[in-house]
Write an enzyme that holds these catalytic residues in place. Structure first.
Site, PDB file in Angstrom:
ATOM      1  N   SER A  20       0.979  -1.092   0.027  1.00  0.00           N
ATOM      2  CA  SER A  20       0.001  -0.072   0.041  1.00  0.00           C
ATOM      3  C   SER A  20       0.882   1.228  -0.027  1.00  0.00           C
ATOM      4  O   SER A  20       1.960   1.221   0.555  1.00  0.00           O
ATOM      5  CB  SER A  20      -0.899  -0.079   1.046  1.00  0.00           C
ATOM      6  OG  SER A  20      -0.251  -0.164   2.579  1.00  0.00           O
ATOM      7  N   GLU A  22       1.170   5.728   0.887  1.00  0.00           N
ATOM      8  CA  GLU A  22       0.437   6.978   1.237  1.00  0.00           C
ATOM      9  C   GLU A  22       0.632   8.013   0.386  1.00  0.00           C
ATOM     10  O   GLU A  22       1.712   8.207   0.035  1.00  0.00           O
ATOM     11  CB  GLU A  22       0.906   7.278   2.770  1.00  0.00           C
ATOM     12  CG  GLU A  22       0.461   8.445   3.400  1.00  0.00           C
ATOM     13  CD  GLU A  22       0.926   8.925   4.836  1.00  0.00           C
ATOM     14  OE1 GLU A  22       0.681   8.172   5.578  1.00  0.00           O
ATOM     15  OE2 GLU A  22       1.750   9.782   4.926  1.00  0.00           O
ATOM     16  N   ASP A 113      -2.123  16.128  15.920  1.00  0.00           N
ATOM     17  CA  ASP A 113      -1.555  17.075  16.840  1.00  0.00           C
ATOM     18  C   ASP A 113      -1.958  18.210  16.706  1.00  0.00           C
ATOM     19  O   ASP A 113      -2.771  18.585  15.724  1.00  0.00           O
ATOM     20  CB  ASP A 113       0.013  17.171  16.354  1.00  0.00           C
ATOM     21  CG  ASP A 113       0.722  15.768  16.615  1.00  0.00           C
ATOM     22  OD1 ASP A 113       0.478  15.059  17.767  1.00  0.00           O
ATOM     23  OD2 ASP A 113       1.236  15.137  15.737  1.00  0.00           O
ATOM     24  N   PHE A 220      12.315  14.950   9.000  1.00  0.00           N
ATOM     25  CA  PHE A 220      11.229  14.155   9.344  1.00  0.00           C
ATOM     26  C   PHE A 220      11.270  13.357  10.627  1.00  0.00           C
ATOM     27  O   PHE A 220      10.545  13.306  11.502  1.00  0.00           O
ATOM     28  CB  PHE A 220      10.794  13.247   8.205  1.00  0.00           C
ATOM     29  CG  PHE A 220       9.975  14.037   6.898  1.00  0.00           C
ATOM     30  CD1 PHE A 220       9.611  14.996   7.104  1.00  0.00           C
ATOM     31  CD2 PHE A 220      10.140  13.014   5.618  1.00  0.00           C
ATOM     32  CE1 PHE A 220       8.990  15.750   5.882  1.00  0.00           C
ATOM     33  CE2 PHE A 220       9.359  13.616   4.741  1.00  0.00           C
ATOM     34  CZ  PHE A 220       8.812  15.050   4.979  1.00  0.00           C
ATOM     35  N   HIS A 270       3.787  -0.812   3.753  1.00  0.00           N
ATOM     36  CA  HIS A 270       3.125   0.529   3.484  1.00  0.00           C
ATOM     37  C   HIS A 270       4.291   1.408   3.394  1.00  0.00           C
ATOM     38  O   HIS A 270       4.846   1.606   4.191  1.00  0.00           O
ATOM     39  CB  HIS A 270       2.192   0.819   4.646  1.00  0.00           C
ATOM     40  CG  HIS A 270       1.334   1.883   4.432  1.00  0.00           C
ATOM     41  ND1 HIS A 270       0.321   2.101   3.679  1.00  0.00           N
ATOM     42  CD2 HIS A 270       1.615   3.278   4.960  1.00  0.00           C
ATOM     43  CE1 HIS A 270      -0.416   3.178   3.637  1.00  0.00           C
ATOM     44  NE2 HIS A 270       0.497   4.058   4.671  1.00  0.00           N
TER      45      HIS A 270
HETATM   46  P1  FAD Z   1      -3.318   8.378  20.395  1.00  0.00           P
HETATM   47  O1  FAD Z   1      -3.342   6.782  20.220  1.00  0.00           O
HETATM   48  O2  FAD Z   1      -4.418   9.072  21.098  1.00  0.00           O
HETATM   49  O3  FAD Z   1      -2.019   8.451  21.356  1.00  0.00           O
HETATM   50  C1  FAD Z   1      -1.250   9.668  21.601  1.00  0.00           C
HETATM   51  C2  FAD Z   1      -0.675   9.755  22.883  1.00  0.00           C
HETATM   52  O4  FAD Z   1      -1.705   9.631  24.055  1.00  0.00           O
HETATM   53  C3  FAD Z   1       0.305   8.560  23.091  1.00  0.00           C
HETATM   54  O5  FAD Z   1       1.300   9.128  23.644  1.00  0.00           O
HETATM   55  C4  FAD Z   1      -0.335   7.637  23.967  1.00  0.00           C
HETATM   56  O6  FAD Z   1       0.269   6.724  24.586  1.00  0.00           O
HETATM   57  C5  FAD Z   1      -1.361   8.380  24.491  1.00  0.00           C
HETATM   58  N1  FAD Z   1      -2.602   7.505  24.992  1.00  0.00           N
HETATM   59  C6  FAD Z   1      -3.331   7.164  24.249  1.00  0.00           C
HETATM   60  N2  FAD Z   1      -4.517   6.613  24.808  1.00  0.00           N
HETATM   61  C7  FAD Z   1      -4.383   6.968  26.211  1.00  0.00           C
HETATM   62  C8  FAD Z   1      -5.347   6.913  27.180  1.00  0.00           C
HETATM   63  N3  FAD Z   1      -6.343   6.275  27.203  1.00  0.00           N
HETATM   64  N4  FAD Z   1      -4.810   7.668  28.310  1.00  0.00           N
HETATM   65  C9  FAD Z   1      -3.594   8.246  28.475  1.00  0.00           C
HETATM   66  N5  FAD Z   1      -2.781   8.396  27.417  1.00  0.00           N
HETATM   67  C10 FAD Z   1      -3.338   7.885  26.237  1.00  0.00           C
HETATM   68  N6  FAD Z   1      -1.210  13.093  11.748  1.00  0.00           N
HETATM   69  C11 FAD Z   1      -2.077  14.076  10.888  1.00  0.00           C
HETATM   70  O7  FAD Z   1      -2.420  15.121  11.155  1.00  0.00           O
HETATM   71  N7  FAD Z   1      -2.608  13.774   9.800  1.00  0.00           N
HETATM   72  C12 FAD Z   1      -2.484  12.375   9.264  1.00  0.00           C
HETATM   73  O8  FAD Z   1      -2.857  12.038   8.162  1.00  0.00           O
HETATM   74  C13 FAD Z   1      -1.592  11.625  10.241  1.00  0.00           C
HETATM   75  N8  FAD Z   1      -1.545  10.318   9.587  1.00  0.00           N
HETATM   76  C14 FAD Z   1      -0.559   9.482  10.465  1.00  0.00           C
HETATM   77  C15 FAD Z   1      -0.521   7.837  10.100  1.00  0.00           C
HETATM   78  C16 FAD Z   1       0.174   7.325  10.736  1.00  0.00           C
HETATM   79  C17 FAD Z   1       0.320   5.711  10.145  1.00  0.00           C
HETATM   80  C18 FAD Z   1       1.199   7.669  11.959  1.00  0.00           C
HETATM   81  C19 FAD Z   1       1.932   6.655  12.770  1.00  0.00           C
HETATM   82  C20 FAD Z   1       0.632   8.757  12.268  1.00  0.00           C
HETATM   83  C21 FAD Z   1       0.001   9.937  11.506  1.00  0.00           C
HETATM   84  N9  FAD Z   1      -0.143  11.120  11.993  1.00  0.00           N
HETATM   85  C22 FAD Z   1      -0.978  11.910  11.008  1.00  0.00           C
HETATM   86  C23 FAD Z   1       0.203  11.582  13.251  1.00  0.00           C
HETATM   87  C24 FAD Z   1      -0.726  11.404  14.577  1.00  0.00           C
HETATM   88  O9  FAD Z   1      -1.661  12.218  14.479  1.00  0.00           O
HETATM   89  C25 FAD Z   1       0.220  11.600  15.839  1.00  0.00           C
HETATM   90  O10 FAD Z   1       1.316  10.757  15.923  1.00  0.00           O
HETATM   91  C26 FAD Z   1      -0.254  12.138  17.196  1.00  0.00           C
HETATM   92  O11 FAD Z   1       0.486  12.506  17.824  1.00  0.00           O
HETATM   93  C27 FAD Z   1      -0.779  10.631  17.670  1.00  0.00           C
HETATM   94  O12 FAD Z   1      -1.810  10.206  17.060  1.00  0.00           O
HETATM   95  P2  FAD Z   1      -2.511   8.856  17.439  1.00  0.00           P
HETATM   96  O13 FAD Z   1      -3.486   8.374  16.780  1.00  0.00           O
HETATM   97  O14 FAD Z   1      -1.088   7.822  17.700  1.00  0.00           O
HETATM   98  O15 FAD Z   1      -2.887   9.232  19.093  1.00  0.00           O
END
Ligand code: FAD
Length: 291
Positions: A20, A22, A113, A220, A270
């Site tokens: 896949s 991105e 973020d 990056f 990916h």
């Molecule tokens: P979460 O899973 O919510 O985790 C964020 C933080 O909170 C972590 O430190 C985790 O340990 C902590 N956490 C999670 N659950 C809990 C809980 N219940 N209690 C306390 N702490 C908790 N960003 C964009 O803006 N656009 C995109 O399209 C994009 N695509 C991405 C694609 C991939 C494959 C990856 C790896 C990242 C991407 N990102 C994107 C970046 C992403 O938005 C950031 O990494 C963001 O900081 C965290 O997102 P997450 O979904 O991992 O968050």
């Protein structure tokens, strides 16, 4: 048209290893033309799915939706990224319903973020797992939900162990994960082992970023919290004055990483394409993909 059009990623993963790509939504006509060329050049690899990023704070809300719909019409199988930050629950529900109604069967549910310049962003949903539940409730059982995984731990996590526990809970609620890019296969394998130890066996797709530009990859890596290992820096800096040699070394390194991951049983590959096809096509050719 590919047999995978509109297929949930979870069903494709159950059938065997996936490949896949991105993309990010282009903001100018020139960038759109480049992406069209890239997509045409990658199409012969018959990707299982292509994913489309979502701009911080909803900045590409329309562009992301339009691109996933165009990709679907072009016979590709899109995964729409969605970030919760700076959106109300109603807005998120409307976006997911829009994808569902357009026939998009895959969403990558992310926390996101804070957009640049925003210190205290609105977080109606605090963590990505909350968005996973919203997508499940809104899109229904025919939609596959992916989540983000960070092989070296999320940069803001208080510990890797705590991040792993949150990831396992999130991934259990979802269908698959895609990792941040990384350069050492062991980092990915450790993450998978940690998930199994936490009783989570959902597929985790490794994210591959072939290095084509030294300054760019160092930037990056600093932004994403991924370690840029000394051995890789040495290998690339040794040819640092010659862009073609940096690219060639980057493709070689990515090929070796992919081969190690496939040997270790990764459920797919990916590629972070940055909307360009050359490096990804070269790695794929080295691996014999799409033959
Ligand atoms: P979460 O899973 O919510 O985790 C964020 C933080 O909170 C972590 O430190 C985790 O340990 C902590 N956490 C999670 N659950 C809990 C809980 N219940 N209690 C306390 N702490 C908790 N960003 C964009 O803006 N656009 C995109 O399209 C994009 N695509 C991405 C694609 C991939 C494959 C990856 C790896 C990242 C991407 N990102 C994107 C970046 C992403 O938005 C950031 O990494 C963001 O900081 C965290 O997102 P997450 O979904 O991992 O968050």
């Amino acid at each position: 048209m590919s047999a995978t059009v509109g297929a949930p990623v979870s069903a494709l993963l159950a059938d065997g290893p996936t490949v896949s790509f991105e993309f990010f939504p282009p903001r100018t006509e020139e960038a759109a033309a480049t992406l069209r060329t890239t997509i045409a050049e990658l199409a012969p690899l018959d990707p299982s799915f292509v994913s489309v990023t979502y701009g911080a704070g909803g900045s590409t809300r329309e562009l992301t939706h339009r691109l996933v719909v165009d990709l679907l019409a072009d016979g590709m199988n899109p995964v729409a990224h969605l970030t919760a930050v700076e959106h109300t629950v109603e807005e998120l529900t409307a976006i997911v319903a829009g994808h569902r109604d357009a026939g998009v069967r895959n969403v990558l549910a992310l926390r996101g973020d804070a957009p640049a310049g925003v210190n205290e962003p609105m977080r109606a949903l605090k963590h990505a797992i909350d968005l996973v539940h919203l997508v499940r409730d809104t899109a229904g059982p025919g939609t596959s939900i992916g989540v983000a995984a960070h092989p070296e731990g999320h940069p803001a996590a208080t510990s890797v162990a705590e991040d792993r526990r949150h990831l396992a809970a999130k991934l259990e609620a979802a269908d698959f994960a895609v990792t941040q890019f990384f350069f050492a296969a062991e980092d990915y394998l450790r993450l998978v082992e940690d998930m199994i130890a936490l009783n989570c066996t959902k597929p985790v797709l490794p994210g591959i970023m072939p290095v084509t530009n030294l300054a760019q990859i160092e930037r990056f890596a600093a932004l994403s919290g991924a370690t840029f290992p000394g051995w890789l820096a040495d290998r690339l800096h040794a040819v640092g004055d010659d862009p073609a040699a940096v690219r060639a070394a980057g493709v070689e390194v990515a090929t070796e990483l992919c081969a190690d991951l496939m040997d270790a049983g990764a459920p797919g590959l990916h590629f972070y394409t940055l909307n360009r096809s050359t490096a990804t096509r070269e790695v794929a050719a080295n691996l014999g993909l799409g033959d």
